[in-house]
Every structure is written in structure tokens, then in C-alpha cells.
Motif scaffolding. Structure first.
Motif: not given
Ligand SMILES: Nc1ncnc2c1ncn2[C@@H]1O[C@H](COP(=O)(O)OP(=O)(O)OP(=O)(O)O)[C@@H](O)[C@H]1O
Ligand SMILES: [Mg+2]
Lengths: 287, 279
Positions: B37, B44, B46, B65-72, B184, B217
Motif C-alpha cells: 500500500f 507499507v 501489507a 496482531p493488528s496490522g499484519c495483513g489479515k484483512s488484506t 473477525e 484476533h
Molecule cells: N487501503 C489501504 N491503504 C493503505 N494502507 C492500507 C490499506 N489497507 C490496509 N493497509 C495497511 O496494510 C496493513 C495491513 O492492514 P490489514 O487491514 O490487512 O491488517 P489486519 O491484520 O486486518 O489488522 P486488524 O487486525 O487491525 O484488522 C496495515 O499496516 C494497514 O495500514
């Protein structure tokens, strides 16, 4: 408005009526009590008599009908144009890019200031009033439509797209219903502004209408008559607003069903009539 | 629609596992997937070097943990965002956008407040322009399965948070997708409702034999539900370990206090170092 329905008990109703009587009594007595001359503040009874005469003679009815027609025509014209342009701006980024500078320019201009020009251009008839009313009704409708159509929840958009849905389906299934609270709020603002625009233009020059009637009474120092027209205008405004509130409750039936849906912070929070957040895309709408 | 036959809750039949393990592993193949990203500001990473195979009918949980890219990762599998590198294969086809045979459940219920429960469940049918009449009884069965029959004609605002989330889950099943992606889904629920939902989800999965990718989580939630747990670490988002959970089905909440369960939890938590990162 805060929710006052729990206070609406028989006892409070009686107190409320007593309060009204008290206010009317003080008003009636004020020329004597505070030594205010009648040509500045007429007594309540003088205003009531003026109202009675105006209504029974059919005078207010005729001029009221003219004003109402101008308000509704301007509202319909400006409102539908605002809705259409709002949809176009929200759907087409290119169009939005080119038109936004003009929107912002007009937005910061007090639009009723154009009323004298409209009287000059379109004359003393209904046209100049309808044009002013349409102009002031146009902007809140357009801006609320834009904010509404761009307010759709991101997860809900993703849900439709993840199922293989098209942008068109996102619009019909989600964006439009999500925009309805904004659009309804826009209608209420536009209606109120249409009434103001119409009356102000009638002040400036008209051959009929409540504003023109009030202006001529002012010239003849008939202050009680002016006050009675103010009351008529207030009633007209109330009735128009109430009609829209009824429509809103019909259309936005889901907003009265209880708790706020957790996924919808943006679109359930604007149940209030003149929802200021609906204007957030651009500087606040002024008359 | 036959798949709800055995689903009268009480006697959920054990789900049929694919016999040929080598080919079944290949239902979904994620190969060298990377996602950046950027735009303005720092880039970043992701996701980096993500490799994962998911078998048909498998329940895979992803923790991190939060921000490790799961949702991505989930959004990539849903076809909502493209990858920067690598490929995702569904069977023998490359993933190139949203598919019709995937159901997504989000963290919030994502219901449409102007639609009744039934009409919310039918959203996939409407979007995919399928025959509403054909799917009506299936939708009703699913709503019944999660105990919401009486609320079919109610609106989301009239439901509790847990009930809303259940509607979101059965909606993801109504068009009979091969795979469920869940981000989640129980994150916003209180602990007791959450445990109850975990039991219910396991039951639903055993009855419906879907492939599920479940993001959470909560380590214990992952161990309780999954055949395999994928452990991810952040910055850059990578897979640290993939752990087979050899606990018998149908799992019960009592199992969560047994030594083997605790061992799995300890082992996963070890990836996140000092206490307090998760849970
Ligand atoms: N649309 C986007 N634009 C820019 N950066 C993004 C975008 N989506 C995610 N990121 C970045 O990519 C990384 C992973 O995000 P992601 O949402 O996949 O994390 P996550 O593991 O799902 O976290 P959480 O548990 O908090 O939901 C984060 O650092 C986030 O800032
Ligand atoms: Mg996430």
C-alpha cells in the motif's frame, strides 16, 4: 429537537395552555404596561381582528394561494434540478471536477441577493418569485444529494462487489437508499428556503402574494395587519414542514425502529429535520 | 436444495472429508502473494511471500496482531483488491476478481437497515440475479438454523448485535458458495455470546461442509474452530507458522480447558513475544 414526548402528559398540556394564555395576556396588556405605542407593537386583540378580517374577506386566501403556488413551484423546480445535478456529480467524477468550482462560488454567495435582479428581469408576476425560490431550493438539495450518495458504508459496498455485483447495482441497492435520509433533510431545508425566497422577492415588487400584501400594509402603518400576515406565513411554513416530516417518516421507516444499526453510523444519525451534517461537503447553507 | 437435510441442529452429521488428500489440498492455492500500500507517504508491505493451500471443506483460521495483513489477505481472496505480485488459484483458475461462489462475513453485520431479515439474507440472490422463489425456502431454513425464524420479517434495528451477526453469517451461505471468508465476525460481541457463536459456527460448518477462512484476533477462538491455524506476524505481513490442530470433532467448550488445547494456544502465543500483544 430533543425527544420531548415523555413530557406530553395531561397535566403538562394544561400548564402549556395556561402559559399561552399568560403570554397573550402580557402581549395584550403591553401597550399599557410598557407604554409601547400601537404602531410599534399592536395588541394581541388588534392582530386577531386583523387576522379575522383578512381571512373572512378572502383577501388572505387569494394572496396566500399565490404565495403558496410560487413556493411550491420554485421548490419543485429547484429541488428536482438539485437532485438531478447531485446525482450527476456523485456518479461522474469528471463532471464533478469541472462543476465543483462553480458550486463553491455560488455556495458562498447569499443567493437571495439576486432577487432584485430577478424582479428586474422577470417582472412583478409569479416568475421572478419562482426563480428566486428555485435558486435557493436548488443548493441544499444538490449538496445533500451529493453527500448522501457518497455516504454509503464501505463494507456494504464491498459486500455487493464481493458477490459479483456491478456499480449500477451498488447504486440502486445501496447508494440511493443510503442517500434518502440526506435527501429528505435536503427537502426540508429547501422548502424553508423557498418560502423565505418567495416572500423576500414579493417584498421587492409583486402584484400579488402575502409578502406584497404585508409590504403595502407597512406603508399604510397597519402594523396589526402585518403581524396577522406573519402569523399566516408561520402557519404556511409549519404546514409545509409538517407535510415533509410525514413523508420522511414514511420513506425512512427504518429510522424509527429502535436502536441504531452498528454498521450504519453515518446514515442513521441524521434523523433530525435540518441535519447540519448533511451539509458537510461544502460550507454551510445560508439563505 | 438438499444440503440442509441433516441440519436439524441436534444431529449434525460429521462432515465428509475429502479422501484424496494430495488433490484436495489444492482447492485454493496462494502462491508468493505480495501486497503493497503506498500512494502518498511511505509504502507499507501489507503482505509478503504468502504461500498457503486450502483444501476443500477445510476450516482454516488466521491469527495475528493488528496490522499484519489479515484483512488484506481476505480482501484479495474475495477479489476486491488485486495483488502486487503472486497468484491465487481457485481450482485450476486464476483469481481475477469477485467470484459468485464466495460468501463474505465482515466484522460488523453489514445489514441493510431498510431490508427485513429475510430480505437481507436474500441480498446475494438479488445481486446475482438468481430466482428468488427458488432460494426462498433455503433462506428460511438457514434463518431457522440460527434460531431467528420469528424475526424473519423484522428489521435489523430490532435485533441484538449477536442476532444481527447471525443474519450476516447465514446471508453468506444463502447462494450456496463453496467458500466462506470471515473477517473477525465475532470481534464485536461479548465473551459469552462469542463462545456461543463459535459453537454454532462449528455446527453450521459441519452441516454445510463449506471451506472456511476465518480471521480472528483470538488465539483460543482459532484453536477451537480450525483444522489448521495460520499464524501471521506484522511489518511485513508474513506467515510465521501453519499449525495443524488435532483435536477431535465435535469440539466442546469444555475442551478449551484441556492440556492439549492449552498447548496449542501457548505455542501460537510464543510467536508474539511479550504478553499483551493479543487477546
Ligand atoms: N487501503 C489501504 N491503504 C493503505 N494502507 C492500507 C490499506 N489497507 C490496509 N493497509 C495497511 O496494510 C496493513 C495491513 O492492514 P490489514 O487491514 O490487512 O491488517 P489486519 O491484520 O486486518 O489488522 P486488524 O487486525 O487491525 O484488522 C496495515 O499496516 C494497514 O495500514
Ligand atoms: Mg482486519
Amino acid at each position: 429537537m430533543p425527544d420531548l414526548s415523555s413530557l406530553d402528559t395531561p397535566k403538562n398540556r394544561i400548564l402549556s395552555i395556561l402559559l399561552l394564555c399568560l403570554v397573550l395576556a402580557i402581549w395584550q396588556a403591553s401597550p399599557v404596561l410598557f407604554k409601547i405605542p400601537a404602531f410599534i407593537l399592536p395588541s394581541a386583540s388588534a392582530v386577531a381582528i386583523g387576522l379575522w378580517r383578512g381571512l373572512t374577506s378572502g383577501l388572505y386566501l387569494y394572496h396566500g394561494a399565490v404565495t403558496l403556488f410560487e413556493v411550491l413551484a420554485g421548490f419543485a423546480l429547484g429541488g428536482s434540478l438539485g437532485l438531478a445535478l447531485g446525482v450527476a456529480v456523485a456518479l461522474n467524477r469528471r463532471f464533478a471536477y469541472f462543476i465543483y468550482p462553480y458550486i463553491i462560488m455560488f455556495q458562498s454567495m447569499p443567493k437571495v441577493a439576486l432577487a432584485p435582479l430577478f424582479v428586474l428581469w422577470f417582472g412583478l408576476g409569479v416568475t421572478s418569485k419562482i426563480v428566486t425560490a428555485a435558486l435557493v431550493a436548488f443548493f441544499p438539495m444538490m449538496i445533500n444529494t451529493i453527500s448522501g450518495l457518497t455516504s454509503a458504508d464501505k463494507d456494504r459496498i464491498d459486500l455487493i462487489l464481493s458477490l459479483g455485483g456491478s456499480e449500477r447495482q451498488v447504486f440502486t441497492m445501496l447508494r440511493f437508499p443510503s442517500a434518502l435520509p440526506f435527501i429528505m433533510a435536503g427537502l426540508e431545508i429547501s422548502m424553508a428556503l423557498s418560502l423565505i425566497g418567495t416572500v423576500v422577492t414579493e417584498f421587492l415588487g409583486a402584484d400579488a402574494g402575502l409578502g406584497m400584501l404585508m409590504q403595502s400594509m407597512n406603508f399604510m402603518m397597519d402594523v396589526a395587519g402585518s403581524f396577522s400576515i406573519l402569523i399566516v406565513l408561520a402557519v404556511v411554513g409549519l404546514v409545509l414542514n409538517h407535510a415533509l416530516v410525514m413523508i420522511r417518516h414514511r420513506v425512512l421507516f427504518w429510522e424509527r425502529l429502535g436502536r441504531v444499526d452498528s454498521g450504519a453510523a453515518a446514515d442513521t444519525s441524521i434523523a433530525e429535520p435540518t441535519a447540519p451534517q448533511a451539509d458537510s461537503a461544502l460550507p454551510a447553507q445560508q439563505k | 436444495m438438499t444440503l440442509l437435510k441433516g441440519a436439524s441442529a441436534a444431529e449434525a452429521s460429521p462432515k465428509p472429508r475429502p479422501l484424496d488428500a494430495s488433490s484436495s489440498r489444492e482447492f485454493i492455492r496462494i502462491r508468493e502473494v505480495g501486497k503493497l500500500f503506498g500512494g502518498r507517504g511511505p509504502v507499507v508491505t501489507a503482505l509478503q511471500d504468502i504461500n498457503l493451500d486450502i483444501a476443500l471443506g477445510e476450516f482454516v483460521a488466521v491469527v495475528g496482531p493488528s496490522g499484519c495483513g489479515k484483512s488484506t489477505l481476505l480482501r484479495i481472496l474475495a477479489g476486491l483488491i488485486p495483488t502486487n505480485s503472486g497468484t491465487v488459484w481457485f481450482g485450476d483458475r486464476k483469481l481475477e476478481g469477485p467470484r459468485h461462489d464466495i460468501g463474505v462475513v465482515f466484522q460488523s453485520p453489514v445489514l441493510f437497515p431498510w431490508r427485513t431479515v429475510l430480505d437481507n439474507v436474500l441480498i446475494p440472490i438479488d445481486v446475482q440475479k438468481l430466482d428468488r422463489k427458488k432460494y426462498l425456502s433455503r433462506a428460511r431454513d438457514l434463518i431457522n438454523l440460527v434460531g431467528l425464524s420469528e424475526f424473519e420479517q423484522r428489521y435489523p434495528a430490532e435485533l441484538s448485535g449477536g442476532m444481527q451477526q447471525r443474519v450476516g453469517i447465514v446471508r453468506a451461505l444463502v447462494h450456496d458458495p463453496a467458500m466462506l471468508l470471515m473477517d473477525e465476525p465475532f470481534g464485536a460481541l461479548d465473551a459469552m455470546t462469542r463462545e456461543h457463536m463459535n459453537v454454532e459456527l462449528q455446527r453450521l460448518w459441519m452441516a454445510q461442509s463449506k471451506t472456511i477462512l476465518f480471521i480472528t484476533h483470538s488465539i483460543s477462538e482459532a484453536v477451537f474452530l480450525a483444522d489448521r491455524v495460520v499464524v501471521m506476524t506484522p511489518r511485513p505481513g508474513r506467515i510465521a507458522e501453519v499449525l495443524d490442530i488435532d483435536l477431535p470433532r465435535e469440539r466442546t467448550l469444555d475442551m478449551m480447558t484441556t492440556p492439549p488445547f492449552g498447548e496449542y494456544v501457548r505455542r501460537i502465543r510464543a510467536h508474539f513475544g511479550t504478553a499483551g500483544v493479543m487477546d
